[in-house]
Design a protein around this motif. Structure first.
Motif, mmCIF file in Angstrom:
data_model
loop_
_atom_site.group_PDB
_atom_site.id
_atom_site.type_symbol
_atom_site.label_atom_id
_atom_site.label_comp_id
_atom_site.label_asym_id
_atom_site.label_seq_id
_atom_site.Cartn_x
_atom_site.Cartn_y
_atom_site.Cartn_z
ATOM 1 N N GLU A 182 19.549 -84.262 -53.843
ATOM 2 C CA GLU A 182 20.196 -84.186 -55.157
ATOM 3 C C GLU A 182 20.318 -82.740 -55.631
ATOM 4 N N GLU A 183 19.260 -81.968 -55.454
ATOM 5 C CA GLU A 183 19.287 -80.560 -55.842
ATOM 6 C C GLU A 183 20.301 -79.775 -55.019
ATOM 7 N N ALA A 184 20.422 -80.121 -53.727
ATOM 8 C CA ALA A 184 21.379 -79.445 -52.855
ATOM 9 C C ALA A 184 22.811 -79.724 -53.305
ATOM 10 N N ARG A 185 23.094 -80.971 -53.664
ATOM 11 C CA ARG A 185 24.447 -81.311 -54.123
ATOM 12 C C ARG A 185 24.812 -80.536 -55.386
ATOM 13 N N GLN A 186 23.844 -80.398 -56.276
ATOM 14 C CA GLN A 186 24.098 -79.640 -57.501
ATOM 15 C C GLN A 186 24.349 -78.172 -57.199
ATOM 16 N N LYS A 187 23.572 -77.607 -56.299
ATOM 17 C CA LYS A 187 23.717 -76.193 -55.955
ATOM 18 C C LYS A 187 25.049 -75.916 -55.266
ATOM 19 N N LEU A 188 25.429 -76.776 -54.317
ATOM 20 C CA LEU A 188 26.631 -76.533 -53.533
ATOM 21 C C LEU A 188 27.913 -76.853 -54.289
ATOM 22 N N ALA A 189 27.793 -77.493 -55.439
ATOM 23 C CA ALA A 189 28.985 -77.814 -56.234
ATOM 24 C C ALA A 189 29.739 -76.558 -56.654
ATOM 25 N N SER A 190 29.037 -75.442 -56.730
ATOM 26 C CA SER A 190 29.696 -74.197 -57.123
ATOM 27 C C SER A 190 30.280 -73.444 -55.924
ATOM 28 N N PHE A 191 30.051 -73.932 -54.711
ATOM 29 C CA PHE A 191 30.567 -73.281 -53.501
ATOM 30 C C PHE A 191 31.623 -74.117 -52.784
ATOM 31 N N VAL A 192 31.583 -75.428 -52.968
ATOM 32 C CA VAL A 192 32.530 -76.334 -52.315
ATOM 33 C C VAL A 192 33.431 -76.947 -53.382
ATOM 34 N N LYS A 193 34.727 -76.790 -53.215
ATOM 35 C CA LYS A 193 35.664 -77.317 -54.205
ATOM 36 C C LYS A 193 35.689 -78.835 -54.170
ATOM 37 N N PRO A 194 35.868 -79.470 -55.325
ATOM 38 C CA PRO A 194 35.969 -80.934 -55.349
ATOM 39 C C PRO A 194 37.107 -81.415 -54.439
ATOM 40 N N GLY A 195 36.803 -82.409 -53.621
ATOM 41 C CA GLY A 195 37.831 -82.969 -52.748
ATOM 42 C C GLY A 195 37.953 -82.310 -51.391
ATOM 43 N N GLU A 196 37.282 -81.195 -51.160
ATOM 44 C CA GLU A 196 37.323 -80.574 -49.834
ATOM 45 C C GLU A 196 36.751 -81.538 -48.801
ATOM 46 N N THR A 197 37.444 -81.722 -47.713
ATOM 47 C CA THR A 197 36.992 -82.645 -46.677
ATOM 48 C C THR A 197 36.180 -81.910 -45.611
ATOM 49 N N PHE A 198 35.284 -82.675 -44.971
ATOM 50 C CA PHE A 198 34.421 -82.134 -43.917
ATOM 51 C C PHE A 198 34.600 -82.936 -42.640
ATOM 52 N N GLY A 199 34.336 -82.268 -41.524
ATOM 53 C CA GLY A 199 34.378 -82.938 -40.234
ATOM 54 C C GLY A 199 33.213 -82.502 -39.378
ATOM 55 N N ALA A 200 32.810 -83.365 -38.430
ATOM 56 C CA ALA A 200 31.734 -83.070 -37.490
ATOM 57 C C ALA A 200 32.274 -83.258 -36.079
ATOM 58 N N VAL A 201 32.334 -82.175 -35.322
ATOM 59 C CA VAL A 201 32.924 -82.184 -33.986
ATOM 60 C C VAL A 201 31.887 -81.740 -32.966
ATOM 61 N N VAL A 202 31.827 -82.429 -31.831
ATOM 62 C CA VAL A 202 30.921 -82.076 -30.741
ATOM 63 C C VAL A 202 31.756 -81.799 -29.496
ATOM 64 N N ILE A 203 31.584 -80.597 -28.923
ATOM 65 C CA ILE A 203 32.298 -80.209 -27.702
ATOM 66 C C ILE A 203 31.303 -80.198 -26.545
ATOM 67 N N GLY A 204 31.579 -81.009 -25.508
ATOM 68 C CA GLY A 204 30.648 -81.140 -24.394
ATOM 69 C C GLY A 204 29.651 -82.245 -24.664
ATOM 70 N N GLY A 205 28.718 -82.424 -23.728
ATOM 71 C CA GLY A 205 27.707 -83.447 -23.949
ATOM 72 C C GLY A 205 27.337 -84.211 -22.708
ATOM 73 N N PHE A 206 27.556 -85.523 -22.745
ATOM 74 C CA PHE A 206 27.065 -86.408 -21.687
ATOM 75 C C PHE A 206 27.870 -86.317 -20.395
ATOM 76 N N LYS A 207 29.117 -85.932 -20.494
ATOM 77 C CA LYS A 207 29.954 -85.853 -19.295
ATOM 78 C C LYS A 207 30.989 -84.747 -19.469
ATOM 79 N N LYS A 208 31.644 -84.373 -18.385
ATOM 80 C CA LYS A 208 32.615 -83.290 -18.422
ATOM 81 C C LYS A 208 33.836 -83.667 -19.255
ATOM 82 N N GLY A 209 34.367 -82.668 -19.928
ATOM 83 C CA GLY A 209 35.578 -82.867 -20.705
ATOM 84 C C GLY A 209 35.388 -83.749 -21.921
ATOM 85 N N GLN A 210 34.160 -83.795 -22.458
ATOM 86 C CA GLN A 210 33.895 -84.704 -23.578
ATOM 87 C C GLN A 210 34.104 -83.997 -24.917
#
Length: 326
Positions: A182-210
């Motif tokens: 909760e404290e983190a969300r309050q703090k980051l509200a001044s750095f991240v604009k409302p509505g900005e979207t996020f993504g999580a991408v992983v390159i590589g891993g269990f097999k080649k070309g993943q």
């Protein structure tokens, strides 16, 4: 006769002046205070029914615990085991400053039974698995199976804490984590604009070309569950279909569709360097909004690809630091 009357009156007067006997120093049985009840002694062991339906007699307050999987959960519940599997001691960044004195008992699927015997555990905690393997460990010390597959991390923490007799400590940890979020969300509200979207991408891993994209599991848990940042509509729609515990595999050509978020958190595995180079040098990658606007955050795999409560806590600290920079 007058003399007789005087004598009788004198005797009556003497009788009426007699003092009553002094009361006894000991109280009567009816007025004595009730005796204090004898304190009930806590049993040294108790029966626990594990996720496989086995009833195991375990210590009420175990002192020498081992685990093949649940090291972060034990530490969050306030218990330092005497032994843990190799991958827990080497691959989890969130516990590295907390494992001093914990012995390596070998691979989780092939533990060193001789080493375990030497350490004399009084309780062993494992995930569900082959019954014959669990029964081998049960000959060394009472062994309890706690559900792993399909169980979310905070449920795992509560289940492990229940086995250890540490339920209150686990609930306190969870309350403190929620407060930190909760404290983190309050703090980051001044750095991240409302509505900005996020993504999580992983390159590589269990097999080649993943190449994978995550929603609110694994790499994405802290971003989407704790910090409550929005995903893109495309990722949310596909993720909500389910069955994506290991991420959504996409082709390089799908990057503009599945990695178009305003900000990207990226895990780069080094087991496929040629593919990594191919992705990051491609026009498709370099035209992504987050790449063009310098809002890509490359994060450590041994912290962000682990899925447990202590990793969440450390990920949250990392995200605060990364996102609060101007």
């Amino acid at each position: 006769m007058p003399v007789a009357l005087v004598t009788l009156m004198t005797l009556l007067s003497a009788c009426s002046g007699t003092q009553p006997a002094a009361p006894s120093a000991q109280p009567s049985a009816s007025t004595a205070p009730p005796a204090a009840p004898a304190a009930k002694e806590e049993a040294a062991t108790r029966l626990y029914k594990d996720t496989l339906g086995r009833e195991v007699s375990i210590p009420t307050h175990p002192k020498r615990v081992m685990t093949t999987q649940y090291l972060p959960q034990m530490l969050a519940a306030g218990i330092r085991p005497i032994g843990a599997s190799t991958h827990l001691l080497k691959n989890f960044a969130s516990v590295r400053d907390k494992i001093q004195g914990i012995e390596d008992i070998g691979a989780s699927n092939n533990p060193n039974l001789e080493k375990m015997l030497e350490l004399k555990p009084d309780l062993i905690i494992v995930p569900e698995g082959k019954l014959e393997d669990i029964e081998k460990l049960n000959k060394i010390a009472p062994t309890v199976a706690v559900k792993w597959e399909g169980s979310e991390p905070f449920k795992q923490l509560r289940d492990v804490a229940e086995v250890l007799g540490q339920k209150e400590q686990a609930e306190q940890w969870i309350q403190e984590y929620n407060k930190k979020g909760e404290e983190a969300r309050q703090k980051l509200a001044s750095f991240v604009k409302p509505g900005e979207t996020f993504g999580a991408v992983v390159i590589g891993g269990f097999k080649k070309g993943q190449l994978r994209v995550y929603g609110n599991g694994n790499v994405g848990y802290t971003l989407f569950e704790t910090l409550k940042f929005p995903m893109t509509d495309v990722v949310k729609k596909e993720w909500d279909k389910g069955g994506n515990e290991l991420g959504m595999n996409i082709s390089l050509e799908k990057l503009p569709e599945f990695a178009s978020a305003d900000r990207l958190f990226v895990v780069r595995f080094d087991n496929d360097p040629e593919f990594l180079k191919e992705v990051e040098s491609s026009r498709l990658w370099n035209n992504l909004p987050a790449v063009k606007n310098n809002k890509v955050y490359v994060v450590a795999a041994d912290l962000w690809f682990t899925y447990d409560v202590l990793s969440f806590d450390a990920q949250l600290s990392d995200a605060i630091q990364l996102l609060s920079k101007p």
